[in-house]
Design an enzyme around this catalytic site. Structure first.
Site, short mmCIF file in Angstrom:
data_model
loop_
_atom_site.label_atom_id
_atom_site.label_comp_id
_atom_site.label_asym_id
_atom_site.label_seq_id
_atom_site.Cartn_x
_atom_site.Cartn_y
_atom_site.Cartn_z
N ASP A 1 0.75 -1.15 -0.02
CA ASP A 1 0.19 -0.10 -0.09
C ASP A 1 0.69 1.27 0.09
O ASP A 1 0.68 2.27 -0.70
CB ASP A 1 -0.94 0.10 1.04
CG ASP A 1 -1.88 -1.02 1.49
OD1 ASP A 1 -1.81 -2.09 0.35
OD2 ASP A 1 -2.84 -1.33 2.10
N GLU B 1 2.15 -10.18 11.13
CA GLU B 1 1.87 -9.69 10.01
C GLU B 1 3.08 -9.18 9.15
O GLU B 1 3.20 -9.43 7.90
CB GLU B 1 1.08 -8.34 10.15
CG GLU B 1 0.49 -7.78 8.92
CD GLU B 1 -0.21 -6.64 9.15
OE1 GLU B 1 -0.84 -5.97 8.28
OE2 GLU B 1 -0.48 -6.29 10.40
#
Length: 563
Positions: free
Chosen positions: A225, A492
């Site tokens: 992102d 993550e």
């Protein structure tokens, strides 16, 4: 014995008439509701390589069990409470070792939310989750109304953008995990038309640069992102006012680890404009050809060819298309002087002079005139009208094409040198390959995709290294991935130097890809190329291609802020 222990227990022998909640073979499509019936399983069930109650295998299985909703798997319960597109593909790749049925269901649930124009949305929203638990929520995307012209489904709420196309690859691997179950449920006949429509959408609606590659129209689509690769094209975007949205992600993560408010405002502006334009492609201000996105499309095109062959078709046209796309990838995004692939800003052509572009293309000696002349489908006119500018930022996305089996051997060798050098530190300075150049001005070891290491990109690189004969490097990366996954509690993402956990813990694709690595015999690579020998040269390709591709992925998605 709890359900997770049942899934991972050591079991051998032959089991017949296994009761399962599978869709019967006569089901009409991937969104058909599961039925009930008998499935005969004719092979040994998968086993737990380590039987200890605290084994890495069992811990990873528990993460996936905890994040299972009954029809799909959330990336994490708190930060990402819905279904994400490329996450589900990676999750299915790991789930196939525990429950091929659940892996099939994971993909079927996602494909059940496909739009009429072929796009697979990057989020499928769970209606039981409160609207304020995640932003942008369903009432922002307004898929059933704003996406009506593009064929958005009316019975489920989704986002309007997409994510990297790992899905056909995942479907093929899931089928191979239990072909008997897959055939009994008509899994491939039901998903193949959906996957083919998905690829048609990307290859036609998203060829915004005119060179044969798919463009992303929002940073969230590429998955990485807030990569520095987006800084230049995003600088042209006026951010949405801060008061017009509330960032739910900061409820679950530290601000210094997340995208900045300025970046987020630009993400929201792009998404708002895309929505208000009816999700029509080509009208926005942001369009980027990304090497990782297109490499995954190519790998999945090869996988679609195998699926077609399983269903009785030749598959040769899809293999040929994948080779043409590989040539286009090299032609448009490879920079021989820098030794890696770069993103192309489709609307940024004024920032790169024609002379510089001509020089870059003339240096592409590895392609050669002969290879380009064989690529007649691309067309001389299209290639001569290169649109946009390469973005000179070194991202891990520029290494991901290493997973392509028909990548020229000299380019593969150069990518390995780049990955092992000062910019990424593979096998030397870092535990895992970072998401961004270690020497870059924008490098930050903790801020999302501006430096931390991610498990899915490193898993892809491990596959690519093994495929191209780099066994020692692949084994070292595999060991580092497994150690870091366990030590970080399946984080993550992590600090690339120390392995310190960042973001959410108990992250689904980290656990799933850990399982996939645990089921991969270390050091085996009978089909990869060897130094001094190009496994995929023209003479040898026909006989070894299928085995090489199958091995590369058989031995073996959440991206960024996810919108």
């Amino acid at each position: 014995m709890d359900r997770t222990t049942q899934l991972t227990a050591l079991r051998t022998g032959i089991i017949t008439s296994v009761r399962t909640s599978g869709t019967p073979a006569h089901a009409s499509g991937p969104s058909s509701p599961p039925g009930r019936g008998e499935v005969t399983h004719t092979g040994p069930l998968v086993y737990d390589p380590a039987q200890s109650a605290g084994s890495l295998h069992l811990r990873a299985a528990r993460v996936l069990n905890d994040n299972w909703t009954g029809t799909s798997t959330v990336p994490s319960r708190g930060l990402y409470p819905h279904q994400w597109s490329w996450d589900s593909a990676f999750i299915a790749i790991g789930l196939r070792h525990l429950s091929p049925l659940r892996a099939q269901t994971e993909l079927e649930t996602l494909l059940g939310a496909q739009w009429g124009d072929g796009r697979i949305p990057h989020i499928v929203f769970n209606p039981s989750v409160p609207l304020d638990a995640y932003f942008p929520s369903p009432d922002f995307w307004r898929s059933s109304t704003a996406g009506h012209a593009a064929g958005a489904p009316r019975n489920v709420q989704t986002s309007g953008i997409v994510q990297p196309p790992v899905h056909a690859l995942a479907a093929w691997l899931v089928h191979q995990a239990d072909p008997g179950l897959s055939r009994a449920r008509a899994f491939l006949p039901r998903v193949y038309p959906r996957l083919a429509a998905w690829h048609r959408y990307l290859l036609h609606r998203r060829d915004l640069g005119g060179g044969g590659l798919a463009s992303v129209v929002h940073p969230w689509e590429q998955g990485m992102d807030n990569s520095p690769c987006w800084d230049a094209p995003l600088s042209r975007i006026t951010p949405a006012p801060a008061r017009s949205f509330r960032r739910a992600d900061l409820d679950h993560g530290a601000a210094e680890d997340r995208p900045t408010d300025l970046d987020y405002g630009r993400y929201v502006r792009l998404a708002t404009d895309y929505r208000d334009g009816g999700y029509a492609d080509g009208a926005g201000e942001f369009a980027v050809e990304d090497p990782a996105f297109n490499a995954l499309l190519i790998a999945s095109e090869h996988a679609l060819a195998h699926i077609a062959q399983e269903l009785g078709a030749a598959g040769t046209a899809r293999h040929a298309r994948a080779e043409r796309l590989t040539a286009a990838l090299v032609d448009r995004l490879w920079d021989p002087a820098e030794g890696m692939f770069f993103c192309r800003d489709v609307y940024g052509g004024d920032r790169e002079s024609g002379a510089l572009e001509s020089e870059r293309r003339s240096q592409n000696g590895a392609l050669g005139t002969e290879r380009r002349s064989q690529n007649s489908a691309l067309g001389t006119e299209r290639r001569s009208q290169v649109r946009g500018a390469l973005i000179p930022e070194r991202s891990v996305a520029g290494l991901i094409p290493l997973l392509l089996p028909t990548l020229p051997s000299d380019i593969a060798a150069t990518l390995v040198r780049t990955a092992s050098g000062s910019h990424f530190g593979l096998g030397d300075a870092t535990r895992l390959v970072p998401s961004y150049d270690l020497t870059g001005d924008a490098f930050d070891p903790h801020r999302y995709w501006r430096g931390p290491a991610w498990f899915n990109t490193n898993w892809l690189l491990e596959r690519g290294l093994r495929l191209h004969g780099e066994q020692m490097r692949a084994d070292g990366l595999r060991a580092a991935l497994l150690d870091t996954a366990g030590e970080s509690d399946f984080a993550e993402y992590v600090d690339p130097y120390t392995g310190e956990a960042c973001g959410a813990l108990g992250f689904s694709w980290t656990a799933a890809l850990t399982l996939d690595l645990l089921h991969t015999p270390a050091g085996e690579d009978q089909f990869a190329s060897h130094p001094g020998h190009d496994t995929f040269d023209k003479a040898h390709r026909a006989s070894t291609f299928e085995n090489a591709l199958a091995y590369a992925f058989e031995t073996g998605a959440k991206g960024g802020d996810r919108g």
